[in-house]
Scaffold this motif. Structure first.
Motif, short mmCIF file in Angstrom:
data_model
loop_
_atom_site.label_atom_id
_atom_site.label_comp_id
_atom_site.label_asym_id
_atom_site.label_seq_id
_atom_site.Cartn_x
_atom_site.Cartn_y
_atom_site.Cartn_z
N ILE A 13 0.82 -1.22 0.00
CA ILE A 13 0.00 0.00 0.00
C ILE A 13 0.85 1.27 0.00
O ILE A 13 0.33 2.37 -0.13
CB ILE A 13 -0.96 0.03 1.20
N GLY A 14 2.17 1.13 0.12
CA GLY A 14 3.02 2.31 0.10
C GLY A 14 4.49 1.96 -0.07
O GLY A 14 4.92 0.88 0.35
N TYR A 15 5.25 2.87 -0.72
CA TYR A 15 6.67 2.64 -1.00
C TYR A 15 7.47 3.82 -0.44
O TYR A 15 7.20 4.98 -0.78
CB TYR A 15 6.91 2.50 -2.51
N VAL A 16 8.44 3.52 0.40
CA VAL A 16 9.26 4.55 1.02
C VAL A 16 10.51 4.78 0.19
O VAL A 16 11.26 3.85 -0.10
CB VAL A 16 9.65 4.16 2.46
N ILE A 17 10.71 6.05 -0.24
CA ILE A 17 11.89 6.41 -1.03
C ILE A 17 12.49 7.69 -0.45
O ILE A 17 11.82 8.44 0.25
CB ILE A 17 11.54 6.62 -2.52
N ASP A 18 13.76 7.93 -0.75
CA ASP A 18 14.47 9.10 -0.24
C ASP A 18 14.55 10.16 -1.34
O ASP A 18 15.20 9.96 -2.36
CB ASP A 18 15.88 8.68 0.21
N LEU A 19 13.88 11.29 -1.12
CA LEU A 19 13.89 12.38 -2.11
C LEU A 19 14.75 13.56 -1.68
O LEU A 19 14.69 14.63 -2.28
CB LEU A 19 12.47 12.86 -2.40
N THR A 20 15.57 13.37 -0.65
CA THR A 20 16.41 14.46 -0.17
C THR A 20 17.30 15.00 -1.28
O THR A 20 17.41 16.21 -1.49
CB THR A 20 17.28 13.98 1.01
N SER A 21 17.95 14.09 -2.01
CA SER A 21 18.91 14.50 -3.04
C SER A 21 18.24 15.18 -4.23
O SER A 21 18.91 15.82 -5.04
CB SER A 21 19.71 13.29 -3.53
#
Length: 354
Positions: free
Chosen positions: A174-182
């Motif tokens: 139901i959800g995907y965790v990704i890093d958008l800091t960069s």
């Protein structure tokens, strides 16, 4: 006896020479074809997603909204819902703060672009920028596939899935965790100034060490990203003869050699059912937009021009009937204007009927 010793010595030297030659040859082959023990070692397999509670732990500060945002130390992790994949999202970037003397002001729009999230092939999420210049209404016909093949949307981001959120059964994603800091502490064009604007403002190189994410806030239908970006500028030139000036020299750039701007990017989920188009008529005062339409039975593409307007709809069927009779009704979603806090008080008097 002496001859025997000489013979043994000669044999020993010959053997050592052969070993030395073999070792030298081996080393030479390694230099020509550097296959070392490190190269021979199998590449480590790509690490897959970790358990959700191992990534989003007790240290995470979470904001619920269109996209759940988890802040862990200096990282901003976006939790992309499964239901959001493939959906059109409008991104609008505006100046929040600007340097003085450049003819640009806080609140002005810089960039407007549609994006969409997409599941990748290897535990990753892709971010695409959508450019709509050609369409085909015949979705079940071959012409529709031909249009798709000629309108590939560029990938502006590729992110490893750090963790997957499951439903209560533990079977469905139901959800995907990704890093958008960069992405947001960098200078990605979709969320920043385009090359033409940079040229007009004499902006040059992005300065990573003096740029950062100020804050990210998430709400039910939108997510807001506030960033600070610093750029070097083109130094002014001394010319013995008058020549036209290409860009604007900021006073702060002349003083410091750099400028700093604050930007705000809004991510707004667009309705699943688009508003019905109204054909543009030059006799009516609307702004307009257009795209090329390819139909199965047409001999050529047609340019369709439509009016850019607000989505004002009746609240109910009864209101729709009243509207047809010319009666005044309240819209389902009224147009709301927000006044900037920096507006002088005398212009904020909403009780006035004038």
């Amino acid at each position: 006896m002496q001859k025997k010793i000489i013979l043994i010595t000669t044999c020993l030297l010959f053997t050592l020479s052969q070993e030395a030659f073999a070792q030298s040859k081996k080393n030479s082959e390694k230099e020509k074809n550097p296959v070392t023990a490190v190269d021979a070692k199998k590449a480590e397999p790509k690490k897959g997603p970790k358990p959700y509670n191992k990534v989003i732990d007790s240290t995470a500060v979470t904001q619920k909204g269109l996209i759940d945002i988890h802040k862990i130390e200096d990282k901003y992790l976006f939790e992309i819902p499964e239901t959001l994949l493939g959906s059109d999202i409008m991104t609008i970037t505006r100046y929040s703060k600007t340097p003085a003397g450049g003819g640009i002001f806080g609140g002005e729009e810089i960039n407007r672009q549609v994006i969409k999230w997409e599941k990748g092939q290897n535990n990753n999420i892709l971010l695409r920028s959508v450019t709509l210049v050609m369409v085909s209404p015949d979705e079940d016909k071959p012409i529709a596939q031909a249009v798709k093949n000629s309108t590939a949307d560029p990938i502006i981001g590729n992110y490893d899935i750090l963790a997957i959120k499951k439903d209560s059964t533990g079977k469905k994603d139901i959800g995907y965790v990704i890093d958008l800091t960069s992405t947001f502490d960098a200078d990605v064009q979709t969320f920043s100034l385009d090359p033409i604007k940079k040229q007009s403002l004499n902006i040059q190189a992005f300065q990573k060490d003096r740029s950062f994410i100020q804050k990210i806030s998430s709400f039910p239908v939108n997510t807001e990203i506030r960033t600070v970006k610093t750029f070097t500028t083109v130094p002014p030139r001394i010319s013995p003869t008058p020549s036209p000036q290409v860009g604007v020299d900021f006073p702060s750039a002349l003083d410091a050699g750099v400028i700093t701007v604050e930007l705000n990017t809004s991510m707004i989920l667009l309705p699943k059912t688009p508003m019905r188009k109204r054909n543009f008529d030059a006799r009516v005062g609307y702004f307009a937009n257009q795209y090329d339409v390819f139909e199965e039975e047409s001999q050529k593409s047609e340019t369709e021009t439509f009016a850019v307007r607000w989505r004002l709809e009746p609240k109910s069927s009864e209101d729709a009937q009243k509207q047809k009779k010319g009666e005044l009704i309240e819209p389902k979603k009224p147009i709301v204007y927000y006044i900037d806090p920096a507006t002088p008080e005398k212009w904020k008097n909403t009780s006035s009927k004038e």
